[in-house]
Enzyme design. Structure first.
Site, PDB file in Angstrom:
ATOM      1  N   HIS A 151       0.833  -1.204   0.000  1.00 30.66           N
ATOM      2  CA  HIS A 151       0.000   0.000   0.000  1.00 30.66           C
ATOM      3  C   HIS A 151       0.865   1.251   0.000  1.00 30.66           C
ATOM      4  CE1 HIS A 151      -3.299   2.697   1.559  1.00 30.66           C
ATOM      5  NE2 HIS A 151      -3.942   2.002   0.645  1.00 30.66           N
ATOM      6  N   CYS A 152       1.934   1.230   0.770  1.00 28.65           N
ATOM      7  CA  CYS A 152       2.845   2.381   0.837  1.00 28.65           C
ATOM      8  C   CYS A 152       3.465   2.694  -0.518  1.00 28.65           C
ATOM      9  CB  CYS A 152       3.981   2.113   1.822  1.00 28.65           C
ATOM     10  SG  CYS A 152       3.480   1.714   3.493  1.00 28.65           S
ATOM     11  N   ALA A 153       3.645   1.677  -1.340  1.00 26.67           N
ATOM     12  CA  ALA A 153       4.362   1.815  -2.609  1.00 26.67           C
ATOM     13  C   ALA A 153       3.444   2.133  -3.778  1.00 26.67           C
ATOM     14  CB  ALA A 153       5.146   0.532  -2.917  1.00 26.67           C
TER      15      ALA A 153
END
Length: 392
Positions: free
Chosen positions: A380-382
Site C-alpha cells: 500500500h505504501c508503494a
C-alpha cells in the site's frame, strides 16, 4: 541493508531528525507550544485559488472504487537503500507487473534511471520520466478526490515524514504529476501523507494522531484544526482518531499499517502474534481496538472488527527491527487485491483467505515484498490509485 542506513521505521538520529524528535516531544492533541521557527520551517506554501473538495462537492472515494491507473515510483537513492537498492528495485518491478495484470500502472522514474526501470518492469508497465527520490508513491503522490466536474488531486505538502529523509524531488511529485495529467490541484493547508488516511467512501476517515497532530508536520495546529482541514480536503464528515506512536518509525505510525476499511462498517485491524512481548506497537494495536470497539462511523453504524495477525518473524527471511510485518498494507485494485507474502506459509495463506473473504468477487494475488518490508513499508505504501472520475 547497512544498519547505519535510514529506513522507514528508523528515525534518523542526526540533523533534521533530531529537530523533528524535539518537536514530537512538545506535541500534543491540544496544540501545545512549538519551538521558535518551527511553523515557518514546516508551513505549506499559500494555496492556489482552487475550492476545497468539500466546497466543490468532491470526496475521497474508497480504494475499492474503480481505478483509472496505479502510480508507483522507482527507488533512486543509494543513500537510502545502500546495498539493498538492486533488491528493492526487483521487489518494485515484481509488484508493478502484478498490479498491471489488473489495471494500468505508471511507474515514475528519474530520466537517467528510466531505461533500467523499463527493462525490469517489462512492456505491461508504463515508465514516466519524472524525478523521484524513493518508492513511497502513497505518500509523495497526490491523494485524489472525485465528484461533480471530475477529478482533483490533493497535494499534502510532503516533507519527508517531518524532514526525516531526503525529499528534494519527492516534495514536488504531487504537483508535477498533476501538472503532467492536467488534473486540478488542491494544495492542502496541512502537511501529511496518503498513508496517513483511510476512508470508507461514505464519509468516515480513520487517522492516527501521531502522524498528523505532530510538530514535525503541523506545528501549532490542534487536532480539531487538523480535523477541520481534512474534512474540507477529503469531503468526509467524521474522523476516527487513533493515538498511534510518535517518534518510533519514520511515518510516526501511519494508519494503513494498523487499521483499514474492508467495506463501510467493517475494519481490518493489525494484531500482534500471541507470543509477542508488550511494546509500543502492541500497545498501539490494543488502543486502536479499544477505540474502534466503541466507535460508530459517519452513518451511525457500529463497526465490525476483523483481526489480522502478523506472521511469525522467525519464519521470515531478512526480518529485522525495521521490517513491516503486517498484512494490513495490502492494495485493492480493479477486480483484485494484492497481498504481501512474507514466507510464513501458514500465516500468509490464512491472511490471504481472510482478505479474500472480506473482498468477495476479487482475485487475491500474493506478492513477495521482503526487501520493501525491510525498509519499513509495504504494498500500500508503494502504490497510489487514481480513481475513475465520478468514482465513489
Amino acid at each position: 541493508m547497512d544498519p547505519r542506513t535510514p529506513s522507514r521505521r528508523s528515525v534518523l538520529r542526526s540533523g533534521a531528525a533530531l529537530a523533528a524528535l524535539a518537536l514530537i516531544e512538545g506535541c500534543s492533541s491540544d496544540g501545545g507550544e512549538e519551538p521558535a521557527g518551527a511553523a515557518e520551517a514546516s508551513a505549506p506554501a499559500a494555496s492556489p485559488a482552487v475550492p476545497s473538495a468539500s466546497a466543490a462537492g468532491w470526496a475521497m472515494p474508497a480504494e475499492s472504487s474503480p481505478h483509472t491507473r496505479t502510480f508507483m515510483a522507482w527507488p533512486a537513492l543509494e543513500e537510502v537503500w545502500g546495498d539493498q537498492l538492486p533488491a528493492v528495485r526487483q521487489d518494485i518491478a515484481g509488484l508493478a507487473r502484478a498490479i498491471a495484470g489488473y489495471e494500468p500502472v505508471v511507474l515514475m522514474a528519474r530520466p537517467e534511471q528510466a531505461a533500467e526501470a523499463r527493462q525490469q518492469v517489462g512492456s505491461t508497465v508504463e515508465v514516466l520520466e519524472l524525478p523521484v527520490d524513493d518508492l513511497w508513491a502513497r505518500d509523495s503522490g497526490p491523494t485524489f478526490v472525485t465528484g461533480p466536474g471530475g477529478l482533483a488531486g490533493v497535494d499534502l505538502n510532503f516533507n519527508g515524514w517531518g524532514n526525516k529523509q531526503t525529499h528534494t524531488e519527492d516534495s514536488q511529485v504531487a504537483r508535477r504529476l498533476l501538472e503532467h495529467y492536467t488534473i486540478t490541484r488542491i494544495q492542502a493547508p496541512v502537511t501529511g501523507e496518503g498513508g496517513g488516511l483511510e476512508v470508507d467512501g461514505e464519509g468516515t476517515l480513520m487517522a492516527t494522531e501521531s502522524s498528523w497532530v505532530n510538530g514535525n508536520r503541523n506545528p501549532g495546529k490542534s487536532r480539531d484544526q487538523i480535523e477541520a482541514s481534512l474534512k474540507e480536503l477529503l469531503g468526509v464528515s467524521k474522523v476516527l482518531w487513533i493515538k498511534g506512536v510518535a517518534g518510533q518509525d519514520i511515518t510516526d505510525c501511519h494508519i494503513d499499517a494498523l487499521a483499514r476499511f474492508a467495506e463501510p462498517g467493517t475494519v481490518v485491524l493489525h494484531r500482534p502474534g500471541a507470543d509477542t512481548p508488550p511494546d509500543v506497537w502492541t500497545t498501539a494495536s490494543d488502543q486502536a481496538l479499544e477505540v474502534l470497539r466503541s466507535a460508530t462511523d459517519a452513518k451511525g453504524r457500529t463497526l465490525r472488527i476483523v483481526e489480522l495477525t502478523e506472521p511469525d518473524p522467525d519464519r521470515i527471511q531478512g526480518y529485522g527491527k525495521d521490517f513491516l510485518a503486517t498484512y494490513l498494507n495490502y492494495y485493492v485494485v480493479n477486480g483484485g487485491v494484492i497481498v504481501p507474502r512474507f514466507g510464513d506459509r501458514a500465516a500468509d495463506d490464512k491472511a490471504a483467505a481472510v482478505i479474500a473473504e472480506l473482498h468477495p468477487g476479487r482475485k487475491v494475488t500474493q506478492v513477495s515484498i521482503n526487501t520493501i518490508a525491510s525498509g519499513g513499508g509495504g504494498i500500500h505504501c508503494a502504490t497510489q490509485q487514481q480513481p475513475a472520475a465520478g468514482a465513489s
